[in-house]
Design a protein around this motif. Structure first.
Motif, PDB file in Angstrom:
ATOM      1  N   LEU A 151       0.837  -1.205   0.000  1.00 23.44           N
ATOM      2  CA  LEU A 151       0.000   0.000   0.000  1.00 23.44           C
ATOM      3  C   LEU A 151       0.873   1.258   0.000  1.00 23.44           C
ATOM      4  O   LEU A 151       0.551   2.242  -0.676  1.00 23.44           O
ATOM      5  CB  LEU A 151      -0.952   0.003   1.201  1.00 23.44           C
ATOM      6  CG  LEU A 151      -2.119  -0.974   1.120  1.00 23.44           C
ATOM      7  CD1 LEU A 151      -2.806  -1.085   2.482  1.00 23.44           C
ATOM      8  CD2 LEU A 151      -3.106  -0.581   0.040  1.00 23.44           C
ATOM      9  N   ALA A 152       1.979   1.229   0.726  1.00 24.05           N
ATOM     10  CA  ALA A 152       2.894   2.383   0.756  1.00 24.05           C
ATOM     11  C   ALA A 152       3.526   2.597  -0.627  1.00 24.05           C
ATOM     12  O   ALA A 152       3.628   3.737  -1.097  1.00 24.05           O
ATOM     13  CB  ALA A 152       3.977   2.184   1.813  1.00 24.05           C
ATOM     14  N   LEU A 189      -1.747   9.378  12.383  1.00 26.75           N
ATOM     15  CA  LEU A 189      -0.500   9.625  13.108  1.00 26.75           C
ATOM     16  C   LEU A 189      -0.022   8.357  13.815  1.00 26.75           C
ATOM     17  O   LEU A 189       1.186   8.106  13.895  1.00 26.75           O
ATOM     18  CB  LEU A 189      -0.685  10.774  14.097  1.00 26.75           C
ATOM     19  CG  LEU A 189      -0.901  12.138  13.441  1.00 26.75           C
ATOM     20  CD1 LEU A 189      -1.366  13.162  14.471  1.00 26.75           C
ATOM     21  CD2 LEU A 189       0.352  12.609  12.733  1.00 26.75           C
ATOM     22  N   SER A 190      -0.960   7.559  14.296  1.00 26.24           N
ATOM     23  CA  SER A 190      -0.590   6.289  14.925  1.00 26.24           C
ATOM     24  C   SER A 190       0.074   5.362  13.910  1.00 26.24           C
ATOM     25  O   SER A 190       1.093   4.729  14.201  1.00 26.24           O
ATOM     26  CB  SER A 190      -1.836   5.633  15.515  1.00 26.24           C
ATOM     27  OG  SER A 190      -1.538   4.359  16.002  1.00 26.24           O
ATOM     28  N   ALA A 191      -0.491   5.305  12.701  1.00 27.10           N
ATOM     29  CA  ALA A 191       0.108   4.481  11.640  1.00 27.10           C
ATOM     30  C   ALA A 191       1.495   5.009  11.286  1.00 27.10           C
ATOM     31  O   ALA A 191       2.423   4.225  11.054  1.00 27.10           O
ATOM     32  CB  ALA A 191      -0.797   4.473  10.407  1.00 27.10           C
ATOM     33  N   LEU A 192       1.649   6.324  11.276  1.00 26.45           N
ATOM     34  CA  LEU A 192       2.949   6.928  10.988  1.00 26.45           C
ATOM     35  C   LEU A 192       3.986   6.503  12.028  1.00 26.45           C
ATOM     36  O   LEU A 192       5.099   6.118  11.676  1.00 26.45           O
ATOM     37  CB  LEU A 192       2.831   8.455  10.946  1.00 26.45           C
ATOM     38  CG  LEU A 192       4.136   9.227  10.823  1.00 26.45           C
ATOM     39  CD1 LEU A 192       4.854   8.895   9.533  1.00 26.45           C
ATOM     40  CD2 LEU A 192       3.876  10.719  10.938  1.00 26.45           C
ATOM     41  N   MET A 193       3.624   6.561  13.292  1.00 26.92           N
ATOM     42  CA  MET A 193       4.558   6.167  14.354  1.00 26.92           C
ATOM     43  C   MET A 193       4.949   4.694  14.205  1.00 26.92           C
ATOM     44  O   MET A 193       6.116   4.342  14.366  1.00 26.92           O
ATOM     45  CB  MET A 193       3.952   6.409  15.731  1.00 26.92           C
ATOM     46  CG  MET A 193       3.775   7.873  16.085  1.00 26.92           C
ATOM     47  SD  MET A 193       5.340   8.775  16.090  1.00 26.92           S
ATOM     48  CE  MET A 193       5.088   9.884  14.725  1.00 26.92           C
ATOM     49  N   ALA A 196       9.434   0.330   6.183  1.00 26.56           N
ATOM     50  CA  ALA A 196       8.377   1.340   6.044  1.00 26.56           C
ATOM     51  C   ALA A 196       8.963   2.752   6.118  1.00 26.56           C
ATOM     52  O   ALA A 196       8.544   3.642   5.370  1.00 26.56           O
ATOM     53  CB  ALA A 196       7.313   1.138   7.120  1.00 26.56           C
ATOM     54  N   ALA A 197       9.941   2.964   6.998  1.00 27.95           N
ATOM     55  CA  ALA A 197      10.570   4.287   7.107  1.00 27.95           C
ATOM     56  C   ALA A 197      11.280   4.650   5.803  1.00 27.95           C
ATOM     57  O   ALA A 197      11.251   5.808   5.370  1.00 27.95           O
ATOM     58  CB  ALA A 197      11.547   4.321   8.280  1.00 27.95           C
ATOM     59  N   SER A 203      -0.236  20.585  11.184  1.00 26.78           N
ATOM     60  CA  SER A 203      -1.686  20.799  11.204  1.00 26.78           C
ATOM     61  C   SER A 203      -2.427  19.509  11.541  1.00 26.78           C
ATOM     62  O   SER A 203      -3.458  19.537  12.206  1.00 26.78           O
ATOM     63  CB  SER A 203      -2.166  21.327   9.848  1.00 26.78           C
ATOM     64  OG  SER A 203      -1.708  22.625   9.633  1.00 26.78           O
ATOM     65  N   LEU A 204      -1.892  18.367  11.084  1.00 29.82           N
ATOM     66  CA  LEU A 204      -2.514  17.083  11.427  1.00 29.82           C
ATOM     67  C   LEU A 204      -2.414  16.810  12.925  1.00 29.82           C
ATOM     68  O   LEU A 204      -3.348  16.285  13.529  1.00 29.82           O
ATOM     69  CB  LEU A 204      -1.881  15.944  10.628  1.00 29.82           C
ATOM     70  CG  LEU A 204      -2.267  15.881   9.157  1.00 29.82           C
ATOM     71  CD1 LEU A 204      -1.454  14.813   8.434  1.00 29.82           C
ATOM     72  CD2 LEU A 204      -3.751  15.619   8.990  1.00 29.82           C
TER      73      LEU A 204
END
Length: 171
Positions: A48-49, A90-94, A102-103, A146-147
């Motif tokens: 997906l990324a 944001l949780s998925a980002l962390m 992923a990073a 902003s997010l």
């Protein structure tokens, strides 16, 4: 198939854990079929990324209408419909930042986004001392900030308002 899986994930309540059995029907497959196709849930997320990275334009797609294109892109990719959606993102980002694979994809995607935004900004009447690439990075920083504010419901700012505020100083 990835479009269907992405849509199924987007329809789930934010911050709700999910398993392959939850998205397999949207893909017209069984969980075992998804495992056979992708290898694991993490590998599906990496697919997906990669799809997200491929969706980022390489340059302006509507020459002569760069500001409208920029505004539309920001509305589509940086507007969180709710605080819960922002928290979920944001949780998925962390989680992604904790995975080297992923990073690496985030770095690739954000670099491509910065180049695309810089190409659009380069066609706007910016002051001569404003570098479009540096401005694109500042814009990305402001949009991500902003997010965070959207997540805690602190004076949520639409992405286009963030852009307008920055353009006020850059033009």
């Amino acid at each position: 198939m990835l479009d269907a899986i992405d849509a199924a994930l987007a329809e789930r309540p934010p911050m709700t854990p999910w398993a392959l059995r939850d998205v397999a029907p949207a893909a017209g497959m069984t969980p075992a079929g998804l495992i056979k196709r992708f290898g694991s849930k993490d590998a599906l997320l990496l697919a997906l990324a990669r799809r997200w990275i491929q969706s980022i334009p390489d340059g302006p797609t509507r020459p002569g209408d760069d500001l409208a294109e920029l505004r539309a892109y920001l509305d589509t990719h940086f507007a969180a419909p709710s605080a819960a959606a922002a928290v979920s993102g944001l949780s998925a980002l962390m989680r992604d930042l904790g995975s080297p694979a992923a990073a690496s994809l985030l770095r690739e995607g954000w670099s491509k986004q910065a180049r695309y935004l810089a190409a659009l900004l380069d066609h706007l009447p910016l002051r001569p001392d404003v570098d479009p690439h540096r401005a694109s990075l500042t814009l990305l920083d402001a949009l991500h900030g902003s997010l965070y504010r959207r997540a805690v419901e602190l004076d949520p700012t639409p992405p286009t308002r963030t852009l307008d505020d920055l353009l006020e100083g850059w033009t």
